[in-house]
Design an enzyme around this catalytic site. Structure first.
Site, PDB file in Angstrom:
ATOM      1  N   LYS A  13      -7.481 135.968  95.105  1.00 35.49           N
ATOM      2  CA  LYS A  13      -7.593 135.817  93.644  1.00 35.49           C
ATOM      3  C   LYS A  13      -9.011 135.373  93.259  1.00 35.49           C
ATOM      4  CE  LYS A  13      -4.265 132.720  93.490  1.00 35.49           C
ATOM      5  NZ  LYS A  13      -3.943 132.594  94.931  1.00 35.49           N
ATOM      6  N   ARG A  88       2.019 129.132  87.382  1.00 34.14           N
ATOM      7  CA  ARG A  88       2.482 129.117  88.761  1.00 34.14           C
ATOM      8  C   ARG A  88       3.941 128.673  88.864  1.00 34.14           C
ATOM      9  NH1 ARG A  88      -1.593 127.422  93.526  1.00 34.14           N
ATOM     10  NH2 ARG A  88      -3.130 128.222  92.136  1.00 34.14           N
ATOM     11  N   ARG A 127     -11.850 130.370 105.791  1.00 34.98           N
ATOM     12  CA  ARG A 127     -12.626 130.285 104.543  1.00 34.98           C
ATOM     13  C   ARG A 127     -13.586 129.093 104.579  1.00 34.98           C
ATOM     14  NH1 ARG A 127      -9.487 130.157  98.987  1.00 34.98           N
ATOM     15  NH2 ARG A 127      -8.340 128.500 100.028  1.00 34.98           N
ATOM     16  N   ARG A 160     -12.352 123.522 102.655  1.00 42.38           N
ATOM     17  CA  ARG A 160     -11.606 122.809 101.610  1.00 42.38           C
ATOM     18  C   ARG A 160     -10.605 121.848 102.248  1.00 42.38           C
ATOM     19  NH1 ARG A 160      -9.432 127.003  97.114  1.00 42.38           N
ATOM     20  NH2 ARG A 160      -7.481 125.915  97.472  1.00 42.38           N
ATOM     21  N   ARG A 171       1.613 124.981 101.283  1.00 42.67           N
ATOM     22  CA  ARG A 171       1.231 125.759 100.085  1.00 42.67           C
ATOM     23  C   ARG A 171       1.984 127.088 100.046  1.00 42.67           C
ATOM     24  NH1 ARG A 171      -5.015 125.813 100.880  1.00 42.67           N
ATOM     25  NH2 ARG A 171      -5.039 127.244  99.105  1.00 42.67           N
TER      26      ARG A 171
HETATM   27  P1  AP5 Z   1      -9.796 133.635  98.102  1.00 40.86           P
HETATM   28  O1  AP5 Z   1     -10.317 134.688  97.188  1.00 40.86           O
HETATM   29  O2  AP5 Z   1     -10.534 132.339  98.109  1.00 40.86           O
HETATM   30  O3  AP5 Z   1      -8.230 133.426  97.873  1.00 40.86           O
HETATM   31  P2  AP5 Z   1      -7.423 132.772  96.670  1.00 40.86           P
HETATM   32  O4  AP5 Z   1      -6.273 133.645  96.382  1.00 40.86           O
HETATM   33  O5  AP5 Z   1      -8.336 132.424  95.529  1.00 40.86           O
HETATM   34  O6  AP5 Z   1      -6.937 131.470  97.437  1.00 40.86           O
HETATM   35  P3  AP5 Z   1      -6.784 129.954  96.993  1.00 40.86           P
HETATM   36  O7  AP5 Z   1      -6.488 129.220  98.285  1.00 40.86           O
HETATM   37  O8  AP5 Z   1      -7.988 129.466  96.221  1.00 40.86           O
HETATM   38  O9  AP5 Z   1      -5.557 130.026  96.100  1.00 40.86           O
HETATM   39  P4  AP5 Z   1      -4.559 128.917  95.795  1.00 40.86           P
HETATM   40  O10 AP5 Z   1      -3.742 129.569  94.786  1.00 40.86           O
HETATM   41  O11 AP5 Z   1      -3.836 128.314  96.929  1.00 40.86           O
HETATM   42  O12 AP5 Z   1      -5.526 127.711  95.413  1.00 40.86           O
HETATM   43  P5  AP5 Z   1      -5.964 127.115  94.020  1.00 40.86           P
HETATM   44  O13 AP5 Z   1      -7.387 126.742  94.146  1.00 40.86           O
HETATM   45  O14 AP5 Z   1      -5.542 127.974  92.891  1.00 40.86           O
HETATM   46  O15 AP5 Z   1      -9.758 134.261  99.575  1.00 40.86           O
HETATM   47  C1  AP5 Z   1      -9.381 133.493 100.698  1.00 40.86           C
HETATM   48  C2  AP5 Z   1     -10.297 133.846 101.884  1.00 40.86           C
HETATM   49  O16 AP5 Z   1     -10.036 135.178 102.293  1.00 40.86           O
HETATM   50  C3  AP5 Z   1     -11.794 133.771 101.576  1.00 40.86           C
HETATM   51  O17 AP5 Z   1     -12.477 133.278 102.668  1.00 40.86           O
HETATM   52  C4  AP5 Z   1     -12.195 135.234 101.291  1.00 40.86           C
HETATM   53  O18 AP5 Z   1     -13.540 135.493 101.656  1.00 40.86           O
HETATM   54  C5  AP5 Z   1     -11.203 136.004 102.159  1.00 40.86           C
HETATM   55  N1  AP5 Z   1     -10.765 137.255 101.565  1.00 40.86           N
HETATM   56  C6  AP5 Z   1     -10.464 137.482 100.240  1.00 40.86           C
HETATM   57  N2  AP5 Z   1     -10.042 138.755 100.071  1.00 40.86           N
HETATM   58  C7  AP5 Z   1     -10.047 139.331 101.298  1.00 40.86           C
HETATM   59  C8  AP5 Z   1      -9.718 140.624 101.786  1.00 40.86           C
HETATM   60  N3  AP5 Z   1      -9.288 141.592 100.955  1.00 40.86           N
HETATM   61  N4  AP5 Z   1      -9.835 140.872 103.106  1.00 40.86           N
HETATM   62  C9  AP5 Z   1     -10.274 139.888 103.968  1.00 40.86           C
HETATM   63  N5  AP5 Z   1     -10.619 138.641 103.555  1.00 40.86           N
HETATM   64  C10 AP5 Z   1     -10.498 138.366 102.253  1.00 40.86           C
HETATM   65  O19 AP5 Z   1      -5.025 125.822  93.949  1.00 40.86           O
HETATM   66  C11 AP5 Z   1      -5.259 124.710  94.805  1.00 40.86           C
HETATM   67  C12 AP5 Z   1      -4.265 123.597  94.468  1.00 40.86           C
HETATM   68  O20 AP5 Z   1      -4.446 123.176  93.096  1.00 40.86           O
HETATM   69  C13 AP5 Z   1      -2.785 123.985  94.560  1.00 40.86           C
HETATM   70  O21 AP5 Z   1      -2.269 123.873  95.881  1.00 40.86           O
HETATM   71  C14 AP5 Z   1      -2.156 122.961  93.592  1.00 40.86           C
HETATM   72  O22 AP5 Z   1      -2.047 121.673  94.185  1.00 40.86           O
HETATM   73  C15 AP5 Z   1      -3.196 122.877  92.483  1.00 40.86           C
HETATM   74  N6  AP5 Z   1      -2.922 123.868  91.406  1.00 40.86           N
HETATM   75  C16 AP5 Z   1      -3.726 124.903  91.043  1.00 40.86           C
HETATM   76  N7  AP5 Z   1      -3.170 125.593  90.029  1.00 40.86           N
HETATM   77  C17 AP5 Z   1      -1.984 124.985  89.757  1.00 40.86           C
HETATM   78  C18 AP5 Z   1      -0.945 125.252  88.825  1.00 40.86           C
HETATM   79  N8  AP5 Z   1      -1.014 126.277  87.960  1.00 40.86           N
HETATM   80  N9  AP5 Z   1       0.129 124.425  88.828  1.00 40.86           N
HETATM   81  C19 AP5 Z   1       0.212 123.369  89.661  1.00 40.86           C
HETATM   82  N10 AP5 Z   1      -0.730 123.075  90.574  1.00 40.86           N
HETATM   83  C20 AP5 Z   1      -1.842 123.873  90.625  1.00 40.86           C
END
Ligand code: AP5
Length: 220
Positions: A13, A88, A127, A160, A171
């Protein structure tokens, strides 16, 4: 346009969001980035959400919803918003719908990224991020030019604190229990499109562009 990116942790994402925003002139709102920025600044909100994030649990709905809906008021000169990581839960999705409806808007399109859990673990544990500019790298799939150094501002890259194997498992479980059911919610609204996110980043992006253009030009 209100575009939502749905998908498990590590689905890509955060990789695709800036590219889509540049392509379609959207403002990116990433709940994870917003919450991490609060943590970094050490604000009361940041302290409040830190435990939930580092343990792989969701931050309570009321907190996230208030922060995200406040940001939704200002498109900053863009044509709409791209929401990454929000909503979410069903409660968040209903609050979002209600808020958009009161302004005569709605979610136009939800791209749901599909990746197998095993691939997710590989992506997340490999990552590395830049703590200064938030740029995302991967040790194997997207390495920086100099090992462990950000290409843009030369800051040493970090893992991270929620990217450990144990927290990723939590997660993923949280995703399947709380977020995956949103696919049905949006499917019933006729706005959900699944995207095979196991392809290369460029292939995933090309497919997303095709879908968004189809919707946009189709006038929905
Ligand atoms: P990346 O693009 O970074 O993946 P992502 O989907 O953004 O992953 P996140 O871990 O950031 O998502 P998340 O939803 O768990 O975390 P968030 O920060 O929202 O890609 C991952 C890796 O793969 C990278 O190294 C990239 O280079 C590689 N890659 C990407 N695409 C690829 C491909 N096609 N092929 C190969 N490699 C690839 O949330 C973190 C925390 O915040 C949550 O756990 C929660 O505690 C809180 N939080 C956030 N939003 C909410 C909400 N709405 N409600 C409640 N709590 C929330």
């Amino acid at each position: 346009m209100i575009l939502v990116l749905l998908g498990p942790p590590g689905a890509g994402k955060g990789t695709q969001a800036p590219r889509l925003c540049a392509e379609f002139i959207l403002r990116q709102l990433s709940s994870g980035d917003v919450l991490r920025a609060e943590k970094r600044k050490g604000t009361p909100l940041g302290d409040q959400v830190a435990w939930f994030m580092v343990s792989g649990n969701l931050v309570p709905d009321a907190i996230v919803t208030e922060v995200m809906l406040a940001q939704l008021k200002d498109p900053a000169g863009r044509r709409g918003f791209l929401l990454d990581g929000f909503p979410r839960t069903a409660t968040q999705a209903e609050s979002l719908d209600k808020s958009l409806r009161s302004n005569g808007k709605r979610v136009n399109l939800v791209l749901s990224l599909q990746v197998a859990d095993e691939e997710i673990v590989e992506r997340i544990t490999g990552r590395r991020i830049c703590p200064t500019c938030d740029r995302v790298y991967h040790l194997r799939y997207h390495p920086p030019a100099k090992p462990d150094i950000c290409d843009v501002d030369q800051t040493p890259l970090i893992l991270r604190d929620d990217d450990t194997v144990a927290v990723v498992a939590r997660r993923l479980a949280t995703y399947h229990e709380m977020t995956k059911p949103l696919e049905m919610y949006y499917r019933e609204q006729g706005v959900l499109v699944e995207v095979d996110a196991a392809q290369s980043p460029d292939e995933v992006f090309a497919r997303m562009i095709e879908i968004v253009r189809g919707r946009w030009e189709g006038g929905s």
